[in-house]
Structure formats: C-alpha cells, structure tokens
Design a protein around this motif. Structure first.
Motif, PDB file in Angstrom:
ATOM      1  N   GLY A   1       7.478   7.912  18.226  1.00 47.55           N
ATOM      2  CA  GLY A   1       6.196   8.247  17.909  1.00 47.55           C
ATOM      3  C   GLY A   1       6.024   8.721  16.446  1.00 47.55           C
ATOM      4  O   GLY A   1       7.092   8.230  15.544  1.00 47.55           O
TER       5      GLY A   1
ATOM      6  N   TRP B   1      14.645   9.228  18.961  1.00 48.05           N
ATOM      7  CA  TRP B   1      12.952  10.148  19.204  1.00 48.05           C
ATOM      8  C   TRP B   1      12.323   9.018  18.530  1.00 48.05           C
ATOM      9  O   TRP B   1      12.254   7.384  18.655  1.00 48.05           O
TER      10      TRP B   1
ATOM     11  N   PRO C   1       7.455  15.592  23.168  1.00 51.22           N
ATOM     12  CA  PRO C   1       6.834  17.157  21.779  1.00 51.22           C
ATOM     13  C   PRO C   1       8.802  18.025  21.557  1.00 51.22           C
ATOM     14  O   PRO C   1       8.734  18.643  22.078  1.00 51.22           O
ATOM     15  N   LEU C   2       8.690  18.001  19.874  1.00 49.60           N
ATOM     16  CA  LEU C   2       9.422  18.969  19.792  1.00 49.60           C
ATOM     17  C   LEU C   2       9.665  20.379  19.892  1.00 49.60           C
ATOM     18  O   LEU C   2      10.378  20.536  20.586  1.00 49.60           O
TER      19      LEU C   2
ATOM     20  N   ASP D   1       4.868  12.885  11.740  1.00 46.03           N
ATOM     21  CA  ASP D   1       4.829  14.076  11.282  1.00 46.03           C
ATOM     22  C   ASP D   1       3.979  14.800  13.835  1.00 46.03           C
ATOM     23  O   ASP D   1       4.179  15.946  13.184  1.00 46.03           O
ATOM     24  N   ARG D   2       4.677  13.871  14.404  1.00 42.95           N
ATOM     25  CA  ARG D   2       4.294  14.655  15.662  1.00 42.95           C
ATOM     26  C   ARG D   2       5.218  13.577  15.958  1.00 42.95           C
ATOM     27  O   ARG D   2       5.139  13.370  17.320  1.00 42.95           O
ATOM     28  N   PRO D   3       7.077  13.709  16.071  1.00 40.31           N
ATOM     29  CA  PRO D   3       8.084  13.072  16.834  1.00 40.31           C
ATOM     30  C   PRO D   3       8.353  13.995  18.299  1.00 40.31           C
ATOM     31  O   PRO D   3       8.366  15.165  18.393  1.00 40.31           O
ATOM     32  N   ARG D   4       8.520  12.318  19.216  1.00 37.20           N
ATOM     33  CA  ARG D   4       9.142  12.651  20.327  1.00 37.20           C
ATOM     34  C   ARG D   4      10.251  12.890  20.771  1.00 37.20           C
ATOM     35  O   ARG D   4      10.845  11.277  19.905  1.00 37.20           O
TER      36      ARG D   4
END
Length: 291
Positions: A18, A16, A112-113, A21-24
């Motif tokens: 980023g 992962w 993004p997830l 709170d906004r992992p890619r």
C-alpha cells in the motif's frame, strides 16, 4: 549459515503493502495454533538466513519479496531449546502467486496498522511491527563484500592482481549467490583483481553483467587524491542503491566511510555487510552472519 549446534535458527519478515502513509501489514493465520502471526520459519540445514526469510515468506504468503532493513531479532525457548528468529522489512510482491489454504497457513490478510496490531496474537509480534513501522519502509541497499579466500601471497609467483581463489574460496563464492539474490541488487562492481572478480562472478552470472573498477583494487590504495577515487565511486553507487561492491580488506574502511558508517565492521574473507540508506541518511548496517 545454520547447523545442528546452538539455537534453532529461523527467519521471517514484516511484509507491507500500500501507500507509504497508509501501509497494510501482512498477517498469517496458523490453524495448528489458532493464532495470527508474521510469516517466518526454521532454516534448512546450512541455509543462509536471508534465504530462509525470503523462502518462508513465499511459502506462507505467495509473495516473492526483496529484503529491506533489518528488524529486531526474537529469542525464546521452544521445548527447552533456545530459538533465534531474525526479521527484515519487506515490501509485498504486487503480483503474488495464488496460495491455497493448507494445514500450515489457512488465511493470509493485509490489514491497516491499527487493525494488524489488534489482531496479532503475540505481544512480541506487536513490538516487532511497531519497530518496523517506526522507520522508513523503503531503503536503498549497498553491499560491501570482502573477496573470498585467495591463494596466499607466499605461495603465488605471479602478479598479485592475478592471485586466484582457493578451492574453498571458489565454493564460498558460489554459496554467496543465493543470499545476495535476496537484496534486489542491480549492479555488481568489483576490483579488477582476479580474487575479487571470481568472488562475485557466480552472482553476477545471474544478471549477465559485472563492472570492473581498478580504483577499488588494493594496488591503487595509495592513489594521490583527496578524497580517494574509490570513495567517490562508492558514494555515487550508494546514492543509487542496489549495488554490490567487492574489494579488499585494506580498501574497505574507505568504502564504509564513504557510505557514512563511522564504526565499520571487520569483514572476514567472503563476508559482507548491507548498508541501508533513506536518501542521504544512514539507517542500518546489517551483518547477515551476526544475530
């Protein structure tokens, strides 16, 4: 370690990048199968699965990663033979090596997830990513290692603290350096007994530093203090994270207890466990030699 018997062994990672709170999530495209999946691959002969995971991520994505907390394993059959794939969480390298498309992987993306879950081709990979994202993305690791095989007490005439490793024990200590190097460990702290010092010396040699702590040794197990001084040392190292602690079988239960592990694993000679924390919260105890 891997061999020719039993299931095919493989390893990989959910990588992962980023903000937390906004992992890619990293996905790879395999032209041979025309699918989107997670970086993974088969272990080389006698290769530790920690090493397999880091090597395969580097080969398939260009990212050199440090392994984080363990994730659920996957088991399925390939051409009639069982296959076991172990996974870990890993943060992407901020400065990866360029990777040209080839016949194995022709595209590497970070999504993004929601997009990653939608693009993955296999339901078991979706489940794995959801498991990865449901817990802390960053944890601190403390490794507890029982020293490698030493010369028996009955065949040694000198002081017990000077009892050396056997030839097999020394070879095992050399082999430990590679898997330990995958965990981002910054400190090496060892009992001052020769058998402990020589168990971590090959790994410590890579870092040019080792700290000797007599209070981790077996002959100080009965130190008149409550809590035991080794407990205080281990708690301090656990709060910092990124430490390897080498000690003795009778001392290890104290050290596991100091890290909040209620049911400590029994470690054989030369075996280790990785204890992952999120702040003061115990997240996982990883046994690399156990599926």
């Amino acid at each position: 370690m891997t061999g020719t018997d039993g299931p095919v062994l493989a390893a990989g990672a959910v990588v992962w990048a980023g903000p937390l709170d906004r992992p890619r999530v990293c996905l790879i495209h395999r032209p041979k199968y025309d699918d989107w999946s997670l970086p993974k691959g088969k272990a080389d002969r006698d290769e530790h699965l920690f090493v397999t995971a880091v090597r395969e991520v580097a080969e398939e994505t260009g990212h050199d990663v440090v392994l984080g907390r363990p994730l659920p394993s996957q088991e399925y059959d390939v051409a009639g033979r069982p296959k076991l794939v172990r996974y870990w969480l890993a943060e992407a390298d901020p400065d990866p090596r360029p990777r040209e498309p080839d016949a194995e992987v022709d595209d590497v993306v970070f999504l993004p997830l929601p997009e990653a879950l939608d693009r993955l081709s296999h339901p078991h990979d979706v489940d794995l990513v959801e498991a990865a994202m449901s817990g802390p993305l960053r944890t601190t690791a403390t490794v507890l290692l029982r020293h490698a095989k030493a010369v028996s007490r009955s065949s040694w005439d000198g002081p017990d603290a000077e009892r050396p490793l056997t030839a097999d024990g020394s070879a095992h200590a050399e082999a430990l350096a590679a898997p330990l190097s995958t965990l981002g460990l910054r400190r090496v702290v060892s009992s001052d007994a020769v058998r402990c010092v020589d168990s971590v010396r090959p790994f410590a040699r890579q870092r040019s530093t080792m700290e000797l702590e007599p209070l981790l040794s077996e002959h100080n197990l009965d130190a008149p203090a409550d809590p035991h001084p080794a407990t205080k040392i281990t708690r301090s190292l656990g709060r910092e994270g990124g430490a390897l602690i080498c000690s003795h079988r009778p001392v290890l239960p104290l050290l596991f207890d100091a890290l909040g592990v209620e049911r400590p694993p029994a470690l054989g000679t030369g075996s280790f466990a990785v204890v992952h924390h999120d702040g003061d919260r115990l997240v996982a105890v990883d046994r690399p030699d156990a599926p």
